[in-house]
Structure formats: structure tokens, C-alpha cells
Design an enzyme around this catalytic site. Structure first.
Site, PDB file in Angstrom:
ATOM      1  N   SER A   1       0.823  -1.212   0.000  1.00 17.77           N
ATOM      2  CA  SER A   1       0.000   0.000   0.000  1.00 17.77           C
ATOM      3  C   SER A   1       0.864   1.272   0.000  1.00 17.77           C
ATOM      4  O   SER A   1       1.576   1.499  -0.963  1.00 17.77           O
ATOM      5  CB  SER A   1      -0.970  -0.074   1.188  1.00 17.77           C
ATOM      6  OG  SER A   1      -1.981   0.881   1.074  1.00 17.77           O
TER       7      SER A   1
ATOM      8  N   HIS B   1      -4.764  -0.487  -3.906  1.00 20.15           N
ATOM      9  CA  HIS B   1      -6.189  -0.769  -3.609  1.00 20.15           C
ATOM     10  C   HIS B   1      -7.071  -0.299  -4.773  1.00 20.15           C
ATOM     11  O   HIS B   1      -8.151   0.250  -4.541  1.00 20.15           O
ATOM     12  CB  HIS B   1      -6.652  -0.054  -2.327  1.00 20.15           C
ATOM     13  CG  HIS B   1      -5.842  -0.364  -1.104  1.00 20.15           C
ATOM     14  ND1 HIS B   1      -6.019  -1.490  -0.349  1.00 20.15           N
ATOM     15  CD2 HIS B   1      -4.838   0.335  -0.501  1.00 20.15           C
ATOM     16  CE1 HIS B   1      -5.170  -1.481   0.671  1.00 20.15           C
ATOM     17  NE2 HIS B   1      -4.439  -0.381   0.600  1.00 20.15           N
TER      18      HIS B   1
ATOM     19  N   GLU C   1      -6.365  -5.144  -5.095  1.00 23.54           N
ATOM     20  CA  GLU C   1      -5.969  -5.880  -3.887  1.00 23.54           C
ATOM     21  C   GLU C   1      -5.702  -7.353  -4.224  1.00 23.54           C
ATOM     22  O   GLU C   1      -6.535  -7.999  -4.861  1.00 23.54           O
ATOM     23  CB  GLU C   1      -7.062  -5.763  -2.821  1.00 23.54           C
ATOM     24  CG  GLU C   1      -7.175  -4.336  -2.299  1.00 23.54           C
ATOM     25  CD  GLU C   1      -8.246  -4.171  -1.215  1.00 23.54           C
ATOM     26  OE1 GLU C   1      -9.070  -5.085  -1.028  1.00 23.54           O
ATOM     27  OE2 GLU C   1      -8.251  -3.109  -0.569  1.00 23.54           O
TER      28      GLU C   1
END
Lengths: 233, 233
Positions: free
Chosen positions: A122, A159, A194
Site C-alpha cells: 500500500s 487498492h 488488492e
């Protein structure tokens, strides 16, 4: 030679922290007894100690010790001497802010370029790009610059989310935001869903995981990249 | 005496641009023949002319002319001389960037404080807060500061979204992001849902629209504010 894993997320739904990617990490960090953890992004405001503990618990399962960068007298020396490095997710603005505050942007570039194995999830993946301009995070602090490590020649949108056709919410979709970015910038952006990650090995960048990834370039329609193929912009 | 409408969104689902709030705007801008439009936020990268045209079409319905700030030789003089001002939504980073670039932050504060009627939607509302740190937008440009107009003593999170309990997406919820903000900042944040707006009249701030709004302060649980009541932090 660069050796990086650039992952969209630390955690996929219904699974433990880093669980889905542990077999890959076992290979990636083979022969390494301890990695340096950079907890600066502080998801949910967790403390450096608390976040490092979380990383420790995950890496214990593959027999690797974890030490937080805040446990060292010199962050710069810690980076230089690290056998491997993991930067966890959280808030990209605060992460980048602390990288500059601790003056470790340049030394990180150097060691990653020379082959220290790296894992980013991330926000920790976001900083592998040219700039942090495609983060989804809230600008809760003002970093001295949006420039990041430039280990890959494009930016990461972690994401990545496809538009929801049933939504009645009027906020911008992820795709609209990235297209707005390209009104002002030339750098390509890879939307990593993801469960997807990039394996960077020298100049080779391969998309891994089960899903495709969405590549955005200025003035062209976005394209879907297949898993297990080279990401070429 | 301040006279502001600070709206979460320009458009509610299933309705035209500004349509839901036109009756309010007719009162708010009563007696005014022309308003100054600030199109700097450029939603979807639309041109200043294109965006101004859109605002024109909406305000035409209530008999008010619209002129874009880019049509004036001096942005500063345009602000000083405006009968009323409307700042549209889009990207908050680019909006704030241009406010500083055109050096109109201070003059905007002055005229708004002295009573020039103002409408903000989304990014245009965000800048009414102390800082832009609770925007949802992507940091596609690096503004010289995150400080904004401070016309209200708290920050705005526009298009506020409640957590979706059925979501399998691991990105942070809006509430988590705002809580992370409060690890580093003291300023309160008001989550304004789409269709809600604030009527600011001098020191009075009243929540309007059908929904409640969610107020976040450091170290306390968020609270829901009722519509048609004073927002007091």
C-alpha cells in the site's frame, strides 16, 4: 540489481496480515535473518512499536526477525545496514513526511538500487513510484515534497477499485481521479487491485496475483495488463 | 458579516447541476445580478471556459449572470469587486494551488469576512475550512500550503460516506481516515453528506438539508448533528 515486491495491500479480505503473500516473501527474503521495518505510515494512528509488533508476528511464521527503524540511533545507518526492508501501509503523506524528516530518501534509493530486497504494501508500494501523487490517502500532514523513490518509472495506485455502476454517490471514481492527474502530469499510473503485486527484478517488472492491473497513460484509453506478464509502459 | 453556503456537493444523484439547492441560492444571492465563478478545481480536467459555462447554465435559471475569474485581467480585482462568489468542486489540490498562484487567498478572506455572499460546493467548500487536510481528492499537484480560508473554525469532509459493512475492500473507511487525521491535528472535522450544506451567517452556522452530519473531534467519539441546528464545536 533491484529486488522489490510492490504489493497493493498487506491484507486481502478474510485472511491474516500478509498471509496471502507469505510464500512469496519466503522466497523473496531467502537467506535473510532480520529485516528492517519502516512503520512511519501508522495505519489508524497505531504506534511505531505496535505496528512493528504486527510485522514481527507475520514474519515470525517464515523465520525472519523484524526490527523497527525507530529502534535504531541512526535511521540512515539502519537503512544502509539492513539485510532487507519492509515499509508497511497506512497514510502515505505521513510516511513520506517522515522519510524526508529522517533524511533517508536518498539512502533508500541507493540501497534498493544496489539490491537490498524490499517489500512495500500500500503506502509502502506507493513510495516506489516517481511521486506519491496517486495515493488514495487523506492529506493529514504536509510533506516537504511529493517526490518518492522512483524505483519504477511509473506511479502506483494501490487498492485500485473499479467504478461501481450501482453507486449513487457523486464523489469521483478512481478512474476519474487518475484521469484528472493526467491533465497535469505525464507519468503513467498502474492501478493495482488488492491481491496483486509487482515483482521487480533489475529492469524486469512482472505483475503477480490472480487479477489484471489497469494501466493509465496520458491521452490514451487505460489498458488491462494480464497477470504474469511484464509491465511495460 | 459572513454569508456563506458551504455545500457537500453540487449535484445530488438523479438531479441536475445545483438543482437541489437552487431555491436556496435564489435567496442567498438575492439582489445580485452577476457572480464571480472560480473554476480552478476543474473536475475531470474540464477547461475554465467549459466549467464556467456549466455554472452559467445553472444560474441562468435564477436570473443571475456568471463570469469566470479567468476572464478578468486581475484575479485579485475580480474578487474585490465581485457581488457574489461561487467556487465549484473538482480537485482541491489544484484549486488551492491556483488560489496561491493567483495570490487571492488573503483577498478572498477579506471579502468573505466583509459579507460578499459565497457559495462553495465540494472542493469549494473544503477551502472554507482551516486547512484542506480533509479533502478526499488525489494529490495530483503540490500546492504551496494546505492552509485555506478559515471562514469556519473546523474542516470539511465533503461527500461524507458512512462505512459499508458489506464491503470486502481493505482501503481505509472515511471515518478511519479522519481519525488518523486527529492523531496529528486538533482541528475538528465535519463530515457533510451529499445533499447537506451549512448556512453561515456571521458567527451562526446552521446545518441544512435532510440528513444529519458527523462531527469528529480529537479523542472523543464522533457525534451526529441534527439538521436545522447550530453547528457548535
Amino acid at each position: 540489481m533491484k529486488k522489490l515486491i510492490v504489493a497493493s495491500t498487506s491484507t486481502v479480505h478474510g485472511s491474516g496480515y500478509l498471509e496471502y503473500i507469505l510464500p512469496t516473501l519466503e522466497q523473496h527474503f531467502k537467506g535473510i535473518s532480520e529485516i528492517l521495518f519502516i512503520p512511519f505510515a501508522r495505519p489508524g494512528g497505531i504506534s511505531y512499536d505496535g505496528y512493528t509488533e504486527k510485522a514481527k508476528e507475520a514474519f515470525e511464521k517464515i523465520g525472519i526477525a523484524v526490527k523497527g527503524i525507530h529502534e535504531f540511533d541512526s535511521a540512515k545507518d539502519a537503512v544502509k545496514q539492513a539485510q532487507g526492508i519492509f515499509t508497511g501501509g497506512g497514510n502515505t503523506f505521513e510516511l513520506v513526511n517522515q522519510l524526508y524528516k529522517h533524511d533517508i530518501v536518498e539512502v533508500l534509493k541507493e540501497v534498493l538500487q544496489s539490491g537490498t530486497p524490499y517489500l512495500g504494501t500500500s503506502a509502502g508500494s506507493n513510495i516506489c513510484g516517481v511521486t506519491m501523487m496517486n495515493t488514495n490517502d487523506m492529506p493529514i500532514v504536509y510533506p516537504p515534497s511529493f517526490d518518492t523513490l522512483g524505483m519504477i518509472a511509473f506511479n502506483i495506485n494501490a487498492h485500485y477499485l473499479d467504478p461501481d455502476p450501482s453507486s449513487t454517490h457523486m464523489g469521483e471514481t478512481r478512474e476519474t481521479r487518475i484521469k484528472e492527474y493526467h491533465v497535469f502530469n505525464e507519468t503513467a499510473v498502474l492501478g493495482l487491485r488488492e491481491g496483486s503485486w509487482l515483482e521487480v527484478s533489475g529492469e524486469s517488472i512482472v505483475l503477480k496475483g490472480e487479477l489484471t492491473a489497469r494501466l493509465f497513460k496520458p491521452s490514451t484509453e487505460p489498458i488491462e495488463l494480464e497477470s504474469n506478464t511484464e509491465v511495460s509502459i
